[in-house]
Enzyme design. Structure first.
Site, PDB file in Angstrom:
ATOM      1  N   ASN A 133     -40.769   1.805   5.034  1.00  0.00           N
ATOM      2  CA  ASN A 133     -39.644   2.396   4.321  1.00  0.00           C
ATOM      3  C   ASN A 133     -38.449   1.462   4.528  1.00  0.00           C
ATOM      4  O   ASN A 133     -37.830   1.469   5.585  1.00  0.00           O
ATOM      5  CB  ASN A 133     -39.362   3.788   4.906  1.00  0.00           C
ATOM      6  CG  ASN A 133     -38.299   4.520   4.130  1.00  0.00           C
ATOM      7  OD1 ASN A 133     -37.643   3.953   3.251  1.00  0.00           O
ATOM      8  ND2 ASN A 133     -38.105   5.778   4.454  1.00  0.00           N
ATOM      9  N   ARG A 163     -42.719   2.688   0.573  1.00  0.00           N
ATOM     10  CA  ARG A 163     -42.003   3.764  -0.093  1.00  0.00           C
ATOM     11  C   ARG A 163     -41.015   3.132  -1.078  1.00  0.00           C
ATOM     12  O   ARG A 163     -40.229   2.259  -0.710  1.00  0.00           O
ATOM     13  CB  ARG A 163     -41.233   4.580   0.938  1.00  0.00           C
ATOM     14  CG  ARG A 163     -40.393   5.632   0.284  1.00  0.00           C
ATOM     15  CD  ARG A 163     -39.481   6.304   1.257  1.00  0.00           C
ATOM     16  NE  ARG A 163     -38.763   7.363   0.583  1.00  0.00           N
ATOM     17  CZ  ARG A 163     -37.604   7.831   1.003  1.00  0.00           C
ATOM     18  NH1 ARG A 163     -37.045   7.337   2.084  1.00  0.00           N
ATOM     19  NH2 ARG A 163     -37.009   8.790   0.343  1.00  0.00           N
ATOM     20  N   HIS A 197     -38.058  12.958  -2.756  1.00  0.00           N
ATOM     21  CA  HIS A 197     -38.846  13.536  -1.646  1.00  0.00           C
ATOM     22  C   HIS A 197     -40.275  13.862  -2.092  1.00  0.00           C
ATOM     23  O   HIS A 197     -40.921  14.743  -1.519  1.00  0.00           O
ATOM     24  CB  HIS A 197     -38.216  14.860  -1.132  1.00  0.00           C
ATOM     25  CG  HIS A 197     -36.933  14.685  -0.394  1.00  0.00           C
ATOM     26  ND1 HIS A 197     -35.898  15.585  -0.497  1.00  0.00           N
ATOM     27  CD2 HIS A 197     -36.525  13.735   0.481  1.00  0.00           C
ATOM     28  CE1 HIS A 197     -34.880  15.188   0.273  1.00  0.00           C
ATOM     29  NE2 HIS A 197     -35.241  14.071   0.867  1.00  0.00           N
ATOM     30  N   ARG A 253     -24.025  15.522   1.060  1.00  0.00           N
ATOM     31  CA  ARG A 253     -23.988  15.551  -0.411  1.00  0.00           C
ATOM     32  C   ARG A 253     -23.590  16.944  -0.899  1.00  0.00           C
ATOM     33  O   ARG A 253     -24.005  17.951  -0.321  1.00  0.00           O
ATOM     34  CB  ARG A 253     -25.349  15.181  -0.998  1.00  0.00           C
ATOM     35  CG  ARG A 253     -25.774  13.758  -0.733  1.00  0.00           C
ATOM     36  CD  ARG A 253     -27.016  13.424  -1.558  1.00  0.00           C
ATOM     37  NE  ARG A 253     -27.583  12.151  -1.173  1.00  0.00           N
ATOM     38  CZ  ARG A 253     -28.797  12.005  -0.636  1.00  0.00           C
ATOM     39  NH1 ARG A 253     -29.581  13.060  -0.433  1.00  0.00           N
ATOM     40  NH2 ARG A 253     -29.239  10.814  -0.318  1.00  0.00           N
ATOM     41  N   GLU A 302     -44.514  11.850   5.691  1.00  0.00           N
ATOM     42  CA  GLU A 302     -44.486  10.963   4.525  1.00  0.00           C
ATOM     43  C   GLU A 302     -45.304   9.693   4.767  1.00  0.00           C
ATOM     44  O   GLU A 302     -45.893   9.149   3.848  1.00  0.00           O
ATOM     45  CB  GLU A 302     -43.023  10.626   4.181  1.00  0.00           C
ATOM     46  CG  GLU A 302     -42.294  11.865   3.677  1.00  0.00           C
ATOM     47  CD  GLU A 302     -40.797  11.698   3.518  1.00  0.00           C
ATOM     48  OE1 GLU A 302     -40.088  11.776   4.544  1.00  0.00           O
ATOM     49  OE2 GLU A 302     -40.340  11.499   2.394  1.00  0.00           O
TER      50      GLU A 302
END
Ligand code: AMP
Length: 390
Positions: free
Chosen positions: A7, A88, A177, A236, A378
């Site tokens: 990642n 990713r 996601h 956010r 993940e």
């Protein structure tokens, strides 16, 4: 067989080495502050984290360091032991409806999507290029955050904006996601022993999104063109009226880019509470009666409940709600308040089970909808994709 899941961010590179198909983590690590003299390389050796500060000026050096770290710490005996690399990639647009083996053309296609993910895709590409240079004969696979959501229908992904914006610029909801929502929902289908089940995955971390999964397919999700849409998160804002952009840019003499940055980095828990983006600080201060911390929490709970209600209606029922990611897996008060907010659906937690950690059922016996904690993974999902495409 050993697979690395990677990642890459603009100044960081996270990795995990797994044995497949056993899905066992051999080691994991992180390079931070790439591009600086005081970069930090961390690698887990026998369960212990070893940290080294040194100059790491680019991703290529970072990748070399990762491989050197694996060899020096005798985690692998030779570079040939690495059988595949899974990367990713945040934005796959409408081009990538599946994970893909990386070729020169695939790299060009990912670059063509940079406008849609200017903060993420260029960094992902840097990581891909660095690994391809160092391991030219090893299969490299791109796994996109958006792919799982490519099954959304037009009514779910299209904004009610001029249709030409979609046609010309790709303005639509993509969702993110995806690897997490896929991993958790696949596991939930196994736990329910029902491949047709209707599930909502609540991925609640510093970034947070919900996903409605009907019979294994994503039919709606809360994030949009970018990860800014949806529920309020650590920093956010989630959904707002876009007119806020103009008002605040005029009042504070800021560009739209600067106000967008405020919506991405200074909003959510942090913006409302004025204290922190970390759910632990929010919950602690809520217990002490801090008004704005309580408000930050309540605003988020209300919005999560809005989405759960909407997905319940959209899917025409619901079999399970699954909590995952940092908050979803670790914050019992937040799970409790989410479920309390949607109790009209006949869902109820078992308060004792809700205090425990790890993958398990946390709803009460009489609850009409099952509730699970399912820790996300993940990296395993990325490694599975490499295995599938090999
Ligand atoms: P993530 O982005 O998935 O790493 O999640 C980060 C969020 O998870 C932060 O808001 C943390 O406060 C929260 N979190 C992580 N660990 C815990 C924990 N042990 N208890 C409560 N919250 C946690």
């Amino acid at each position: 067989m050993k697979i690395i899941a990677v990642n890459a961010g603009s100044s960081s590179l996270k990795f995990q080495l797994l044995t497949m198909p056993e899905e066992h983590e051999i080691t994991s690590g992180l390079v931070e502050r790439i591009g600086y003299d005081n970069a930090v390389f961390t690698i887990k050796v026998n369960g212990e984290k070893i940290k080294k500060e040194q100059s790491i000026l680019n991703h290529k050096t970072a990748v070399e360091l990762v491989v050197k770290g694996l060899l020096e710490n005798k985690i692998i005996d030779s570079i040939e032991e690495i059988n595949g690399v899974g990367h990713r990639v945040v934005q796959g647009g409408e081009i990538f409806k599946d994970s893909v083996i990386i070729t020169d053309d695939v790299i060009k296609d990912i670059i063509s999507l940079n406008d849609l993910a200017p903060l993420h895709n260029p960094a992902n590409i840097t990581g891909i290029k660095a690994f391809r240079e160092l391991l030219p004969n090893v299969i490299q696979v791109a796994v996109f955050d958006t792919t799982f959501h490519q099954t959304m229908k037009e009514d779910a992904f299209l904004y009610a904006t001029p249709y030409e914006w979609y046609q010309k610029y790709g303005v639509r909801k993509y969702g993110f996601h995806g690897t997490s929502h896929q991993y958790v929902s696949e596991r939930a289908l196994e736990l329910l022993d029902n491949p047709k089940a209707k599930i909502i995955v609540a991925h609640l971390g510093n970034g947070a999104s919900l996903c409605a999964v009907d019979a294994g397919k994503s039919v709606d999700t809360s994030m949009g063109l970018t990860p800014l849409e949806g529920i309020p998160m650590g920093t956010r804002s989630g959904n707002i009226d876009p007119s806020v952009l103009m008002l605040v840019s005029q009042k504070e003499d800021k560009t739209y880019g600067e106000v967008l940055n405020d919506l991405n980095k200074h909003s959510g828990y942090l913006g409302v509470s004025g204290i922190s983006n970390d759910s632990r600080d929010i919950v602690d201060n809520m217990h002490k009666g801090h008004h704005r911390a309580t408000l930050a929490h309540k605003v988020q709970i209300k919005r999560i409940a809005d989405y759960i209600g909407s997905y319940y209606v959209y899917m025409g029922g619901l079999d399970a709600i699954c909590f995952t990611a940092g908050i979803g897996e670790n914050a019992p008060e937040i799970r409790q308040d989410v479920i309390e907010a949607v109790k009209v659906l006949g869902v109820e937690l078992d308060p004792v089970e809700n205090q425990k950690r790890g993958e398990h059922l946390i709803s009460s016996k009489q609850s009409k909808i099952k509730v699970f904690i399912i820790p996300t993974n993940e990296e395993v999902m990325i490694a599975r994709e490499v295995m599938r495409l090999k």
